[in-house]
Write a protein that holds these residues in place. Sequence first.
Motif, short mmCIF file in Angstrom:
data_model
loop_
_atom_site.label_atom_id
_atom_site.label_comp_id
_atom_site.label_asym_id
_atom_site.label_seq_id
_atom_site.Cartn_x
_atom_site.Cartn_y
_atom_site.Cartn_z
N PRO A 1 0.83 -1.20 0.00
CA PRO A 1 0.00 0.00 0.00
C PRO A 1 0.87 1.25 0.00
O PRO A 1 2.04 1.18 0.33
N PRO A 2 0.31 2.40 -0.36
CA PRO A 2 1.08 3.64 -0.22
C PRO A 2 1.45 3.83 1.25
O PRO A 2 0.69 3.43 2.13
N LEU A 3 2.59 4.42 1.51
CA LEU A 3 3.02 4.66 2.88
C LEU A 3 2.03 5.60 3.57
O LEU A 3 1.32 6.36 2.90
N PRO A 4 1.99 5.61 4.89
CA PRO A 4 1.12 6.56 5.59
C PRO A 4 1.38 7.99 5.10
O PRO A 4 2.53 8.38 4.92
N GLY A 5 0.31 8.71 4.84
CA GLY A 5 0.45 10.10 4.39
C GLY A 5 0.61 10.25 2.90
O GLY A 5 0.62 11.36 2.38
N ILE A 6 0.77 9.13 2.18
CA ILE A 6 0.93 9.17 0.73
C ILE A 6 -0.39 8.75 0.09
O ILE A 6 -0.96 7.72 0.45
N SER A 7 -0.85 9.53 -0.85
CA SER A 7 -2.13 9.24 -1.48
C SER A 7 -1.91 8.84 -2.94
O SER A 7 -1.80 9.69 -3.81
N ALA A 8 -1.80 7.54 -3.19
CA ALA A 8 -1.57 7.04 -4.54
C ALA A 8 -2.78 6.25 -5.01
O ALA A 8 -3.44 5.58 -4.21
N ASN A 9 -3.06 6.35 -6.28
CA ASN A 9 -4.21 5.65 -6.86
C ASN A 9 -3.81 5.00 -8.18
O ASN A 9 -2.80 5.37 -8.77
N VAL A 10 -4.67 4.08 -8.65
CA VAL A 10 -4.49 3.54 -9.99
C VAL A 10 -5.73 3.95 -10.78
O VAL A 10 -6.85 3.65 -10.38
N VAL A 11 -5.50 4.68 -11.87
CA VAL A 11 -6.62 5.27 -12.60
C VAL A 11 -6.59 4.89 -14.09
O VAL A 11 -5.57 4.39 -14.59
N ASP A 12 -7.71 5.15 -14.76
CA ASP A 12 -7.75 4.93 -16.21
C ASP A 12 -7.34 6.22 -16.93
O ASP A 12 -6.94 7.20 -16.29
N MET A 13 -7.53 6.23 -18.25
CA MET A 13 -7.06 7.38 -19.01
C MET A 13 -7.76 8.68 -18.63
O MET A 13 -7.22 9.76 -18.81
N ASN A 14 -8.98 8.55 -18.08
CA ASN A 14 -9.73 9.75 -17.69
C ASN A 14 -9.45 10.17 -16.26
O ASN A 14 -10.04 11.13 -15.76
N GLY A 15 -8.63 9.40 -15.58
CA GLY A 15 -8.33 9.75 -14.20
C GLY A 15 -9.29 9.11 -13.20
O GLY A 15 -9.23 9.39 -12.01
N ASP A 16 -10.19 8.24 -13.69
CA ASP A 16 -11.09 7.54 -12.76
C ASP A 16 -10.44 6.27 -12.24
O ASP A 16 -9.77 5.57 -13.00
N GLU A 17 -10.67 5.99 -10.97
CA GLU A 17 -10.03 4.81 -10.38
C GLU A 17 -10.49 3.54 -11.08
O GLU A 17 -11.67 3.37 -11.37
N VAL A 18 -9.56 2.64 -11.33
CA VAL A 18 -9.90 1.37 -12.00
C VAL A 18 -10.36 0.36 -10.95
O VAL A 18 -10.10 0.51 -9.76
N GLU A 19 -11.01 -0.67 -11.41
CA GLU A 19 -11.43 -1.78 -10.54
C GLU A 19 -10.19 -2.54 -10.10
O GLU A 19 -9.21 -2.62 -10.85
N PRO A 20 -10.25 -3.16 -8.91
CA PRO A 20 -9.13 -4.01 -8.49
C PRO A 20 -8.80 -5.06 -9.56
O PRO A 20 -9.71 -5.62 -10.18
#
Length: 659
Positions: free
Chosen positions: A446-465
Motif C-alpha cells: 500500500p502507499p506509505l502513511p500520508g501518501i495518497s496514490a491511486n491507480v486510474v484509467d485514461m480519464n483519471g477515474d479509479e480502476v477496478e481491483p
Amino acid sequence: MSEESEGELEARLPEGESFEPPESFVEQANVTDESIYEEFAENWPDCWERAADMLDWEEPYDQVLDDGDAPFYEWFVDGKLNASYNCLDRHVEAGRGDEVAIEWVGEPTDETRTYTYDELLDEVQEFAAALRDLGVEEDDVVTMYMPMIPELPVAMLACARIGAPHSVVFAGFSADALATRMNSADSEYLVTCDGYYRRGDPLDHKDKADEGLGGVDHGVETVVVDRLGDELEHDLDDDQHDYDDLIGDHAGAEVEPVTRDAEDMLFLMYTSGTTGKPKGVKHTTGGYLSYVSWTSHAVLDIKPEDTYWCSADIGWITGHSYIVYGPLALGTSTVMYEGTPDYPDKDRLWEIVDDYDVTQLYTAPTAIRAFMKWGKEYPDQHDLSSLRLLGTVGEPINPRAWKWYYKHIGDESCPVVDTWWQTETGGMMITTLPGVGEMKPGSAGPPLPGISANVVDMNGDEVEPGEAGYLTVDKPWPGMLRTLYQNDERFIEEYWQEYSDEDADEWVYFPEDGAKIDDDGYITVLGRVDDVINVSGHRLGTMEVESAIVGVEGVAEAAVVGGDHDLKGEAVYAYVITEDGYEGDDDLRERIIEGVEDAIGPIARPEEVIFSPELPKTRSGKIMRRLLEDIANGDELGNTSTLRNPDIVDDIAGKVGED
Ligand code: WTA
C-alpha cells in the motif's frame, strides 16, 4: 539452485500467498502500530511534522505545507537547518563521535576503510574549507563524477555544509553525459578521481573526465582524488587539484555549517525522460532530508546501532537517499562497497554481510535474479544470521525472485520491503511497513502513511481491483522534487499536466508508471508507460539511445525499444536502417555499440542491433514501437494489417537473435 529444490520452494511458497512480518522482527521494529495509516490520514499534512521532528532545526518552521502556488509546493516553510550538521555534528555532539559512520569495502579484498563520525566530520570540514578556497560559494553547483569511494559522500556533505548544491553524475556514464550535465547546470566545479578497480583491473576514470571537460563550455576547477596510487599516474593541469594536497592544506579546518532555508536546494540529480535531454530534478534541504530520514526509520527500520547496507551506487538517487542522507541523518553505520557482486567470487556480498554483521540489506531485483542464477551455494557458505530486514528497489520484482530472496538470504525470518519510488519522489512511496503489514510477493504494497496514490484509467477515474491502469499521486509529500532545474514549464508538462484539473486547482502527480491495485489496496507496479527503458534498474530514455545511434556514420534511422531480459529486467533492442552503401557493413554494428557507449555509457549498450531496410510504420508514418517490442520478446504478433508495410514484419522478426 537445483530444479528440485526450486520446485520444493515453489510448492511451499505458492503464488498469491502472503507473509506476515516475522514475530522476532515486529518485537523490535521502529513502527509497529497499524493505526499510523489512520493517524496520518486524519492529520494530513501536519502528520509530516513527524518526519521533520527527526531532524535538528536551527529555526523552527512556521507552516508544514504551503500549497498556495501548487504544484510548486513548499514544505516546512521558513524552517532553517543544515544537512551536514544533521548527518554529522549532532551525532558527535551527542557523544557518538567514535561510532562508525561509513564502513567502506574496496574491491580488492584487503582494502577497507572505516570512518567514525568524528573522522567523517573532520574530513568534511577540511574539504568544505578547500572548496571555499577554490571559489565555491553558496548556491554554486558542484558536480561529482566519482565511483564508490568514501571521498564521494565526503564531497557531498562538504557541499551541503557550505550550501553548495551537488550534482552527482554516475561514474559509468560517458564523457559526453558528464559534459551535458555540467553545461546544463552551469557547474564550474568538478570532483573526480584517477580511476578505480573493476574485477581486479584498474580502470582509468580521469581520461574520461578530461574528455568530458573538453565539452564543457565554461571554465572548471577540478579536484582529483588519487584512488589508485601508483597504479595510474596522471598529470594535473593548472585548474586541477589533488584531493590529498587540498585536505593536507586545510588540516584541522573548522567550517561552520551555513544556515539553509528548508526550501533551499540540497542537490540536483539528472534523470532520463521521454525527450532526449536529461531532466535536472531539484531536491531541497528540509523536505527531502525529513522524508529520507522518516522512511529510513519507518521502512528500513534503521537504528543507530545497526550496520546497514544498500548496495546501490551513490550515482543514482537510491544511493543519495539510502546510502548517504537517510542512514547518516539517523546516525547509523552505512556500508559502501566499491566493486561488483561477483568479484573475486560470486559470494562477495555474502562475505561482506558475514564479516560486518550487516543488519539490513537493500538491493535491486536485477541483482537478486543474478544471485538466483548463480545458486544458493554462494549465500550458504556464509553466516547471514545478522540480517534483520531485506529490501528491493528499482524495478518490479517477480514473485519467484522475491521468494528466493526471502528464503535463501533472509532465512524466512526477515521481512522483505519492495519499495516503489523514483528520482523525483526523493524517497520511498509505496511499500509495506515491515513491522506492520503482510507482504505479498510481486506487489510493492500500500502507499506509505500520508501518501495518497491511486491507480486510474485514461480519464483519471479509479480502476477496478485487478485492472491495469496508471499510477497517480494526488497529494504532495515532503520529499517530492520541487521543479526541474531552471525549467518550471517542463516540470508542469512532464508530471502534472496529464491528470490535474488546473482550473479547480487540483493537482495530480503522474509518475509515468503503469500499475494495478488489489482488494486490499496493494499496488503492483507494472513498469514505465513512457519511452523510458528500465535496464537493471537504471532509467534510459529511448530517445537518448536513438539520437546516439543516428549520430553514427552510415545510420539513416533508428528505433529503440525495451525487450524482456532474464537478468536485466529489460534490455535495449535497436532496429536500424542503414544509409545506402552501408548494407552488410560488419563494422557498423560495432560502431553503433561504441556510439551508444560514448554518448551515454556501457549501461545503454544495445543487447541486439537489428538491421532492416524499413521499420514497421502506421499509415500516418508513425513507427509501431509496440510491434517492435513484441518482436524483441518473440511474442505473438497481432494484427499487422493496419501497417503501411506489413511485409517487413516477418523479415525483421527473422533477424532477431541472429547476432
Ligand atoms: C521503477 C529509482 C516496480 C519505476 C528509485 C519507476 C519500480 C522507476 C520499483 C524510477 C518497484 C522503482 N517496483 N518498479 N519497487 N522501484 N521502479 O528514478 O518504473 O531510477 O518509475 O528511481 O523505476 O527509477 P529511478
